[in-house]
Design a protein around this motif. Structure first.
Motif, short mmCIF file in Angstrom:
data_model
loop_
_atom_site.label_atom_id
_atom_site.label_comp_id
_atom_site.label_asym_id
_atom_site.label_seq_id
_atom_site.Cartn_x
_atom_site.Cartn_y
_atom_site.Cartn_z
N SER A 34 -44.38 -9.49 47.33
CA SER A 34 -45.28 -10.61 47.03
C SER A 34 -44.93 -11.31 45.72
N ARG A 35 -43.99 -10.73 44.94
CA ARG A 35 -43.70 -11.31 43.64
C ARG A 35 -42.22 -11.18 43.34
N LEU A 36 -41.60 -12.25 42.91
CA LEU A 36 -40.22 -12.21 42.45
C LEU A 36 -40.21 -11.88 40.96
N SER A 37 -39.12 -11.25 40.51
CA SER A 37 -39.03 -10.89 39.10
C SER A 37 -37.58 -10.82 38.68
N ASN A 38 -37.37 -10.49 37.39
CA ASN A 38 -36.03 -10.30 36.87
C ASN A 38 -35.60 -8.84 36.90
N SER A 39 -36.29 -8.00 37.64
CA SER A 39 -35.94 -6.59 37.72
C SER A 39 -34.64 -6.42 38.50
N ASN A 40 -34.14 -5.18 38.50
CA ASN A 40 -32.93 -4.87 39.24
C ASN A 40 -33.14 -4.92 40.75
N ASN A 41 -34.40 -4.95 41.16
CA ASN A 41 -34.71 -5.03 42.59
C ASN A 41 -34.64 -6.49 43.01
N ALA A 42 -33.44 -6.99 43.26
CA ALA A 42 -33.23 -8.40 43.53
C ALA A 42 -33.80 -8.80 44.88
N PRO A 43 -34.17 -10.06 45.05
CA PRO A 43 -34.66 -10.53 46.35
C PRO A 43 -33.63 -10.28 47.45
N ARG A 44 -34.14 -10.11 48.66
CA ARG A 44 -33.28 -9.77 49.77
C ARG A 44 -32.47 -10.97 50.27
#
Length: 123
Positions: A101-111
């Motif tokens: 539900s939320r995009l971020s600058n974490s290492n978990n990049a969008p798919r």
């Protein structure tokens, strides 16, 4: 699979405006967040703005009060209205989408990612 097609980049003078669009197609039934990242030469990719399917938004501090993200769920399209553009906004802008539900600058990049569109702001 999900395909993201961007449009709206270009060259503009400082203080001007541009509007980016990102249309999603394919297996979009599980998509939630959509938004834009940007990457300037020699710099890390950063989140510019994101919006959930419910309409919750988040922005980078550097673009707050200048950029507005919106979304038309019926058209599976997100928009980024960019006003008061500055030379430091020059970058390749990438549309992104994810089941989260939320995009971020974490290492978990969008798919899912678009192909990128160049935004150049001249001084």
């Amino acid at each position: 699979q999900v395909q993201l097609v961007e449009s709206g980049g270009g060259l503009v003078q400082a203080g001007g405006s541009l509007r980016l669009s990102c249309a999603a197609s394919g297996s979009i039934f599980n998509l939630n967040a959509m938004g834009w990242y940007r990457q300037a030469p020699g710099k890390q990719r950063e989140l510019v703005a994101g919006i959930s399917r419910a309409g919750t938004t988040n922005y980078a501090d550097s673009v707050k009060d200048r950029f507005t993200i919106s979304r038309d769920n019926a058209k599976n399209t997100a928009y980024l209205q960019m006003n008061s553009l500055k030379p430091e906004d020059t970058a390749v802008y990438y549309c992104a989408a994810d089941p989260k539900s939320r995009l971020s600058n974490s290492n978990n990049a969008p798919r899912y990612w678009g192909q990128g569109t160049q935004v150049t702001v001249s001084s």
